[in-house]
Scaffold this motif. Structure first.
Motif, mmCIF file in Angstrom:
data_model
loop_
_atom_site.group_PDB
_atom_site.id
_atom_site.type_symbol
_atom_site.label_atom_id
_atom_site.label_comp_id
_atom_site.label_asym_id
_atom_site.label_seq_id
_atom_site.Cartn_x
_atom_site.Cartn_y
_atom_site.Cartn_z
ATOM 1 N N LYS A 30 38.479 26.306 20.130
ATOM 2 C CA LYS A 30 39.709 25.683 20.626
ATOM 3 C C LYS A 30 39.368 24.333 21.225
ATOM 4 O O LYS A 30 38.338 24.181 21.880
ATOM 5 C CB LYS A 30 40.363 26.532 21.722
ATOM 6 N N LEU A 31 40.216 23.356 21.035
ATOM 7 C CA LEU A 31 40.070 22.054 21.675
ATOM 8 C C LEU A 31 40.476 22.225 23.137
ATOM 9 O O LEU A 31 41.581 22.674 23.422
ATOM 10 C CB LEU A 31 40.965 21.018 20.985
ATOM 11 N N VAL A 32 39.578 21.906 24.048
ATOM 12 C CA VAL A 32 39.848 22.161 25.470
ATOM 13 C C VAL A 32 39.706 20.911 26.341
ATOM 14 O O VAL A 32 39.775 21.014 27.556
ATOM 15 C CB VAL A 32 38.930 23.280 26.024
ATOM 16 N N GLU A 33 39.525 19.754 25.726
ATOM 17 C CA GLU A 33 39.371 18.527 26.514
ATOM 18 C C GLU A 33 40.581 18.338 27.428
ATOM 19 O O GLU A 33 41.715 18.569 27.021
ATOM 20 C CB GLU A 33 39.208 17.326 25.583
ATOM 21 N N GLN A 34 40.334 17.921 28.661
ATOM 22 C CA GLN A 34 41.373 17.865 29.687
ATOM 23 C C GLN A 34 42.497 16.877 29.386
ATOM 24 O O GLN A 34 43.652 17.186 29.598
ATOM 25 C CB GLN A 34 40.752 17.527 31.044
ATOM 26 N N ARG A 36 43.654 15.542 26.591
ATOM 27 C CA ARG A 36 44.021 15.467 25.182
ATOM 28 C C ARG A 36 45.536 15.414 24.987
ATOM 29 O O ARG A 36 46.303 15.879 25.826
ATOM 30 C CB ARG A 36 43.452 16.653 24.426
ATOM 31 N N GLN A 37 45.939 14.845 23.864
ATOM 32 C CA GLN A 37 47.336 14.850 23.456
ATOM 33 C C GLN A 37 47.576 15.829 22.307
ATOM 34 O O GLN A 37 48.705 16.046 21.911
ATOM 35 C CB GLN A 37 47.771 13.450 23.023
ATOM 36 N N LEU A 38 46.482 16.407 21.804
ATOM 37 C CA LEU A 38 46.563 17.336 20.679
ATOM 38 C C LEU A 38 46.059 18.706 21.081
ATOM 39 O O LEU A 38 45.267 18.836 22.001
ATOM 40 C CB LEU A 38 45.676 16.852 19.518
ATOM 41 N N ASP A 39 46.506 19.714 20.351
ATOM 42 C CA ASP A 39 45.905 21.037 20.384
ATOM 43 C C ASP A 39 45.318 21.269 19.001
ATOM 44 O O ASP A 39 45.901 20.863 17.987
ATOM 45 C CB ASP A 39 46.939 22.129 20.683
ATOM 46 N N ALA A 40 44.152 21.902 18.956
ATOM 47 C CA ALA A 40 43.505 22.235 17.696
ATOM 48 C C ALA A 40 42.762 23.548 17.879
ATOM 49 O O ALA A 40 42.229 23.821 18.955
ATOM 50 C CB ALA A 40 42.540 21.127 17.273
ATOM 51 N N ASN A 41 42.755 24.357 16.829
ATOM 52 C CA ASN A 41 42.098 25.658 16.850
ATOM 53 C C ASN A 41 41.478 25.925 15.492
ATOM 54 O O ASN A 41 42.039 25.555 14.466
ATOM 55 C CB ASN A 41 43.116 26.791 17.098
ATOM 56 N N VAL A 42 40.333 26.599 15.486
ATOM 57 C CA VAL A 42 39.779 27.150 14.252
ATOM 58 C C VAL A 42 39.992 28.659 14.367
ATOM 59 O O VAL A 42 39.523 29.290 15.317
ATOM 60 C CB VAL A 42 38.282 26.816 14.071
ATOM 61 N N ILE A 43 40.725 29.201 13.419
ATOM 62 C CA ILE A 43 41.146 30.605 13.451
ATOM 63 C C ILE A 43 40.553 31.329 12.250
ATOM 64 O O ILE A 43 40.516 30.791 11.149
ATOM 65 C CB ILE A 43 42.688 30.722 13.370
ATOM 66 N N ARG A 44 40.120 32.570 12.457
ATOM 67 C CA ARG A 44 39.700 33.414 11.342
ATOM 68 C C ARG A 44 40.643 34.608 11.278
ATOM 69 O O ARG A 44 40.837 35.326 12.264
ATOM 70 C CB ARG A 44 38.281 33.939 11.513
ATOM 71 N N LEU A 45 41.211 34.805 10.093
ATOM 72 C CA LEU A 45 41.933 36.043 9.804
ATOM 73 C C LEU A 45 40.972 36.912 9.007
ATOM 74 O O LEU A 45 40.418 36.464 8.001
ATOM 75 C CB LEU A 45 43.182 35.775 8.963
ATOM 76 N N PRO A 46 40.730 38.145 9.435
ATOM 77 C CA PRO A 46 39.835 39.013 8.670
ATOM 78 C C PRO A 46 40.453 39.359 7.312
ATOM 79 O O PRO A 46 41.623 39.081 7.065
ATOM 80 C CB PRO A 46 39.694 40.247 9.559
ATOM 81 N N ASP A 135 56.148 40.304 28.952
ATOM 82 C CA ASP A 135 55.462 41.174 28.007
ATOM 83 C C ASP A 135 55.278 40.511 26.641
ATOM 84 O O ASP A 135 54.543 41.002 25.799
ATOM 85 C CB ASP A 135 56.209 42.500 27.844
ATOM 86 N N ARG A 136 55.930 39.365 26.415
ATOM 87 C CA ARG A 136 55.785 38.637 25.146
ATOM 88 C C ARG A 136 54.839 37.445 25.268
ATOM 89 O O ARG A 136 54.673 36.691 24.329
ATOM 90 C CB ARG A 136 57.142 38.175 24.649
ATOM 91 N N VAL A 137 54.190 37.279 26.426
ATOM 92 C CA VAL A 137 53.248 36.184 26.618
ATOM 93 C C VAL A 137 51.857 36.631 26.179
ATOM 94 O O VAL A 137 51.382 37.693 26.564
ATOM 95 C CB VAL A 137 53.227 35.735 28.097
ATOM 96 N N CYS A 138 51.201 35.819 25.356
ATOM 97 C CA CYS A 138 49.857 36.135 24.872
ATOM 98 C C CYS A 138 48.890 36.119 26.050
ATOM 99 O O CYS A 138 48.822 35.135 26.782
ATOM 100 C CB CYS A 138 49.427 35.114 23.823
ATOM 101 N N PRO A 139 48.113 37.175 26.246
ATOM 102 C CA PRO A 139 47.181 37.217 27.371
ATOM 103 C C PRO A 139 45.976 36.285 27.170
ATOM 104 O O PRO A 139 45.270 35.983 28.121
ATOM 105 C CB PRO A 139 46.729 38.681 27.414
ATOM 106 N N HIS A 140 45.785 35.780 25.957
ATOM 107 C CA HIS A 140 44.631 34.921 25.673
ATOM 108 C C HIS A 140 44.934 33.457 25.924
ATOM 109 O O HIS A 140 44.111 32.739 26.476
ATOM 110 C CB HIS A 140 44.163 35.121 24.238
ATOM 111 N N CYS A 141 46.127 32.977 25.484
ATOM 112 C CA CYS A 141 46.430 31.547 25.619
ATOM 113 C C CYS A 141 47.639 31.271 26.507
ATOM 114 O O CYS A 141 47.919 30.134 26.839
ATOM 115 C CB CYS A 141 46.644 30.910 24.247
#
Length: 166
Positions: A30-34, A36-46, A135-141
């Motif tokens: 995940k792009l985590v720079e403080q 930043r104006q963008l969000d970026a993620n590398v995701i793997r779907l099994p 209950d619909r909020v992702c606990p990870h992000c």
């Protein structure tokens, strides 16, 4: 006075993708720079994993397939995806992803999403508070899941508890 940022290498996909287990799903990076104006993620779907069909009303998303194959669902039907495929997911479009038998690794890039608000004008107009949606909020992000029973977070790709968000 703030110090200007300088360009820098963030990761090597050639090292990241092979080092992750092929059974591992979710966010690999995940792009985590403080500032930043963008969000970026590398995701793997099994293998045969999916992101449920959903509509994103606020953001355009650019999706680049890094490894594997699968399909982009929505629009006029499934579109085949393979390493090197670049897709534009316009805001308000219906979209979902399905990984092929070898899984799917992809990079998403979009404008950084502003923080979520709990209550909006509709709650004030109707009187009282909006219903609780924690209950619909992702606990990870910390972002709202697209569908109540989604198996993966549409934002960060992390697997979700199937019993939550009902």
């Amino acid at each position: 006075m703030s110090v200007p940022e300088t360009p820098r290498l963030l990761l090597s996909l050639d090292e990241l993708v092979p080092s992750a287990s092929s059974a591992q799903g979710g966010a690999l990076w995940k792009l985590v720079e403080q500032r930043r104006q963008l969000d970026a993620n590398v995701i793997r779907l099994p293998a045969s994993g999916s992101v449920a069909l959903h509509v994103e009303n606020a953001l355009d998303v650019l999706l680049l397939v890094v490894a594997g194959d699968g399909h982009l669902d929505g629009g006029d039907g499934p579109l085949p995806l393979a390493a090197g495929s670049l897709a534009w997911l316009p805001r308000s479009s219906r979209r979902g992803l399905r990984a092929g038998p070898g899984g799917l690794v992809y990079l998403t890039v979009h404008v950084r999403r502003p923080g979520m608000g709990i209550a909006g004008p509709a709650a004030a107009a109707e009187g009282g508070e909006a219903p609780c949606a924690l209950d619909r909020v992702c606990p990870h992000c910390g972002r709202m899941r697209a569908e109540a029973r989604a198996p993966f977070c549409a934002w960060c790709g992390e697997p979700l508890d199937p019993g939550a968000g009902r």
